[in-house]
Design an enzyme around this catalytic site. Structure first.
Site, PDB file in Angstrom:
ATOM      1  N   ASP A   1       0.893  -1.188  -0.026  1.00  0.00           N
ATOM      2  CA  ASP A   1       0.110  -0.021  -0.082  1.00  0.00           C
ATOM      3  C   ASP A   1       1.089   1.254  -0.021  1.00  0.00           C
ATOM      4  O   ASP A   1       0.358   2.377   0.161  1.00  0.00           O
ATOM      5  CB  ASP A   1      -1.056   0.146   1.177  1.00  0.00           C
ATOM      6  CG  ASP A   1      -0.258  -0.008   2.380  1.00  0.00           C
ATOM      7  OD1 ASP A   1       1.086  -0.498   2.698  1.00  0.00           O
ATOM      8  OD2 ASP A   1      -0.684   0.402   3.523  1.00  0.00           O
ATOM      9  N   GLU A   2       1.927   1.047  -0.277  1.00  0.00           N
ATOM     10  CA  GLU A   2       2.802   2.358  -0.130  1.00  0.00           C
ATOM     11  C   GLU A   2       2.873   3.170  -1.554  1.00  0.00           C
ATOM     12  O   GLU A   2       3.187   4.212  -1.586  1.00  0.00           O
ATOM     13  CB  GLU A   2       4.454   1.921  -0.116  1.00  0.00           C
ATOM     14  CG  GLU A   2       5.054   1.017   0.915  1.00  0.00           C
ATOM     15  CD  GLU A   2       4.331  -0.169   1.410  1.00  0.00           C
ATOM     16  OE1 GLU A   2       3.808  -0.606   2.646  1.00  0.00           O
ATOM     17  OE2 GLU A   2       4.393  -0.737   0.445  1.00  0.00           O
TER      18      GLU A   2
END
Length: 119
Positions: free
Chosen positions: A118-119
């Site tokens: 989810d970066e």
């Protein structure tokens, strides 16, 4: 680091919030079995490359802090968010990831694993 890894025991020993908050292999097998009886599939998640501050407690060479981008407190956290990532140039990072993913594959019958991202 809440997974009670047997291949890399230093991660939960140093990175868990508390020793009582570590999920052992027996715990994982029990959850997977209970879920299977109910038609639920359990997919493990090993969040990579970020959210790895707990790894740094046992394996500092495998983690790189990101302070130039985000202000953080002494624990590498900002508003409870982990601001450390696995070090892409460290061979130890790949050794740890390989060991952990191999170990997880032996515990979960599913062919999938979630790597966060989810970066």
């Amino acid at each position: 680091f809440a997974f009670g890894s047997e291949s890399v025991p230093e991660l939960p020993a140093a990175g868990a919030l508390h020793p009582s908050l570590v999920h052992t292999h027996a715990d994982v097998r029990a959850v997977v079995a209970a879920a299977r009886l109910r038609g639920i599939r359990v997919v493990p998640e090993l969040d990579m490359p970020a959210h790895a501050a707990s790894w740094a407690h046992a394996e500092p060479s495998a983690v790189v802090p990101c302070p130039a981008r985000v202000s953080a407190d002494a624990e590498g956290l900002e508003h409870g968010m982990d601001k450390a990532a696995l070090h892409p140039l460290s061979e130890r990072t790949y050794e740890l990831a390989d060991a952990l993913l191999t170990e997880l594959a032996g515990l979960f019958p599913d062919e999938y694993v979630h790597l966060g991202g989810d970066e």
